[in-house]
Write an enzyme that holds these catalytic residues in place. Sequence first.
Site, PDB file in Angstrom:
ATOM      1  N   CYS A  20       1.018  -1.206   0.074  1.00 51.89           N
ATOM      2  CA  CYS A  20      -0.290  -0.336  -0.333  1.00 51.89           C
ATOM      3  C   CYS A  20       0.890   1.421   0.317  1.00 51.89           C
ATOM      4  O   CYS A  20       1.809   1.716   0.098  1.00 51.89           O
ATOM      5  CB  CYS A  20      -1.078  -0.070   1.261  1.00 51.89           C
ATOM      6  SG  CYS A  20       0.371  -0.008   2.708  1.00 51.89           S
ATOM      7  N   CYS A  23       3.021   1.691   2.449  1.00 53.91           N
ATOM      8  CA  CYS A  23       4.695   1.024   2.588  1.00 53.91           C
ATOM      9  C   CYS A  23       5.912   2.181   1.348  1.00 53.91           C
ATOM     10  O   CYS A  23       6.873   2.194   1.977  1.00 53.91           O
ATOM     11  CB  CYS A  23       5.167  -0.226   1.746  1.00 53.91           C
ATOM     12  SG  CYS A  23       3.888  -0.930   2.585  1.00 53.91           S
ATOM     13  N   CYS A  90      41.825 -25.215 -19.093  1.00 54.39           N
ATOM     14  CA  CYS A  90      41.954 -25.883 -18.401  1.00 54.39           C
ATOM     15  C   CYS A  90      41.148 -25.147 -17.292  1.00 54.39           C
ATOM     16  O   CYS A  90      40.864 -23.655 -17.652  1.00 54.39           O
ATOM     17  CB  CYS A  90      43.039 -26.619 -17.269  1.00 54.39           C
ATOM     18  SG  CYS A  90      44.238 -24.831 -17.859  1.00 54.39           S
ATOM     19  N   ASP A 519       8.002  30.371 -30.325  1.00 51.36           N
ATOM     20  CA  ASP A 519       9.421  30.553 -31.298  1.00 51.36           C
ATOM     21  C   ASP A 519       8.907  30.916 -32.693  1.00 51.36           C
ATOM     22  O   ASP A 519       7.896  30.185 -33.401  1.00 51.36           O
ATOM     23  CB  ASP A 519      10.422  30.062 -31.060  1.00 51.36           C
ATOM     24  CG  ASP A 519      11.847  30.625 -31.591  1.00 51.36           C
ATOM     25  OD1 ASP A 519      12.176  31.743 -31.849  1.00 51.36           O
ATOM     26  OD2 ASP A 519      12.359  29.859 -32.564  1.00 51.36           O
ATOM     27  N   ASP A 721      13.016  25.316 -29.987  1.00 49.41           N
ATOM     28  CA  ASP A 721      13.464  24.463 -30.482  1.00 49.41           C
ATOM     29  C   ASP A 721      14.069  22.871 -29.953  1.00 49.41           C
ATOM     30  O   ASP A 721      14.795  22.085 -30.236  1.00 49.41           O
ATOM     31  CB  ASP A 721      13.992  24.011 -32.169  1.00 49.41           C
ATOM     32  CG  ASP A 721      15.209  24.863 -31.866  1.00 49.41           C
ATOM     33  OD1 ASP A 721      15.929  25.285 -30.320  1.00 49.41           O
ATOM     34  OD2 ASP A 721      16.010  26.056 -32.752  1.00 49.41           O
TER      35      ASP A 721
END
Length: 835
Positions: A20, A23, A90, A519, A721
């Site tokens: 909930c 928590c 090995c 702009d 932009d």
Amino acid sequence: MTKKIKERRKTSLDIEGMTCASCAQTIEKALKKQVGVEQANVNFASEKANLTYNPKITNKKELIKTVRAAGYNAHFETKKAIIRIGGMTCASCTQTIESALKKTDGIVEANVNLATEKAVVVYDPQEINYEGIKKVIEATGYEVLGREEGATKYEKAIEEEQRKFRKAKVRMTVSWAFTIPIIAWMIPEMIFGVAWPNPTVFNIGMILLAVPVLFGAGKETLLSAAKKVSHGRANMDVLIAMGTLTAFITGPAMFFSSILNYAGVAGMIMSFHLMGRYIEAKAMGRASQAIRKLLELEAKTARILMDGGEKEVPIDEVEVGNVMIIRPGEKIPTDGVVIEGQSAVDESMATGESMPVQKKVGDEVIGATVNQRGLLKVRATKVGQDTFLSQVIRLVEEAQGSKVPIQEFADRVVSYFVPVVIGLAFFALALWFVAPDLAKGVTVWAQPFLPWVDPNLGVVTLAVSAFVSILVIACPCALGLATPTALMVGSGMGAENGVLIRHGAALQTLKDIDTIVFDKTGTITKGKPEVTDIVPAEGRKKEDVLRIAASVEVGSEHPLGEAILRKAKEENLKLHKADEFEAITGRGVKAKIGLSSQKFVLVGNRKLMEEEKIDYKSLEGDLKRLEEEAKTAMLVANNGKIMGALAVADTLKEDSVQAVKELERMGLKTTMLTGDNRRTAEAIAKKMGMSRVLAEVLPDQKVKEIRKLQGNGETVAMVGDGINDAPALTAANVGIAIGTGTDIAIESADVTLVRGDLSSVVTAIKLSRETFRKIKQNLFWAFFYNTAAIPLAMLGLAHPVIAEIGMATSSVTVVTNANLLRRARIRSEYQKKEK
């Protein structure tokens, strides 16, 4: 300042065990107390903790320890690589590689197998990538032969979600398998007052049937509650555990006292609780599907050119500079630029644009978009975390993990909610014992219209019933889910429609905007101006005016200068070499060119000519005419004398006029901000239907103009932009970056519009308003439910089972209402016509 930025790092942790909103509050408080953590935001809905921390002071392992100390589990997102290794002979070879890998930062786990000649490496993608792992292995003297594809992030997310669903479904099914017999057995006793076959068997049966429900299916809820209490915390599970266990204890207790047996009721409460959890989990899955959809889009493999042939490799192995081959119907694996071929590409996943976009050599393409027709060869320009899609996913995750300012009040309430509810439950228990006649009076009044109310029961039974009802009727989950679920759905819808929202605060502010500043160049217009008129001064030729102007503009990066250069190339004019080029902000450019004169050639506006004492009065009438036609006029002077004028016009975007009209109808004041002279600006604004024009504004004055509007009490959104307008976007209440393709500066604004058209501004504002409407509805319901339900339970008017049904319904209602946001019509009128 720079040093401080370098020391900050963002990360997210996946949290397990939250049940909930309280928590989430507990974990958030614990993380904020940790030294080195600058910011912590725990989201119950997404089950994530988003953190900003100083890596010199703390690290991810310490952060996870903090979460675990609070009684929860946490882990950060990892990737798994299965790497083929050559040269091992090995066991010591495997030890050498394994040891080197385990010592490397960012590697969580490493296992090297000699028999299969493979290494399985689990790593943190924020710390190290596949290339880094490859270098570590090669540094030990062994060869990396390639990698095998592991589960993608999308597949992991789906797998985890399905696991949660299965678990919730099993718990719910088991609980109801025993609860349905409880209900069936209770019916004769409730209706006819007959405990079949006799009271003793009936009461023992209720207890025995409730045991597997509480201690089997409900085991996790009870354990979670015990864990929280052991850490000095309380959450929803604590309320359910207290309520069900109290009700269950009445079963054995009734054999030694006159109390009513509520053991069966305890089983019913737990079953309704688990059913609510299951429905909630399904609804939450729908709320978070936007992220899954985006993750699903990622290409898994790419076909690249290597050693003269084609080779299919996992997407993680694609490097910048690789040339990818994309056939019709295939996904473009990653961001890049077309180097061969032409085709139509479906970019709807990124922009919401349904029409395919034509692509040719030199055009940028976005990863995960679909090549529809021709064969394309694309050079990769961005890979991994840098791609457009990765940035979008990160942005959506950040938005979903952020908080809307209005949520702060709900969070404060939640932090005190559970302790207050427990206090009220004990207060009601005491009230029933201390003043039973007063409490019973209410039940006598309610009995005629509430059939489950029985004032004839003993005081102890009524007191226990009220106590249990209060505990199980309270719903902090509804409060905790009210905002994040709506934000999850809203941000996901935005991403699907090319509107990327950085954080919840922007969403809240956007709905309150009353002024939108645009702009001009590249925002209202296409940003690709063309030369429309050349007016030579007396005794001059058009060709000479264009040649001189173009020769100077060779060094310019301004769109107007590029337009003049394009026109000169179209006319096949031979240009002069320019020296000592200089760009004069807000005025124009000047340079010396290869003529006999050593004076500067000037190309610019009236201000530049006046400063250089150039007489341009003979062209004033032409300048006014051109400006009234919404064209930008530039004067050209050489050797101290005027040569002529050039007019450049930038075409309006197709949807600009309609978008501005729609924004005005929505009650917003539209404003154009431009460096153009007032006459040209007003001509464009008139054509657009804009309310206001701010003309002749130099780039460094844009911020000042935005602040002036804010000083007048206006809440301002700035649309630009995202690169050139970054300071103004930051100064505005909400900065909206607009652009197309992979060049969008996603990090530069509160909201990013992928499509690059003004209709997306309409979509963004509609989305903000609709999302916030859902948030307010959810918060109203959550507060109304709790403030109404708890007093009713205290007065004994809510049967424990009805109380639990109400609680489960409350949280499910909030999540379901958030999902209804998907039905909202957020597309602009122009975009609807496109469809």
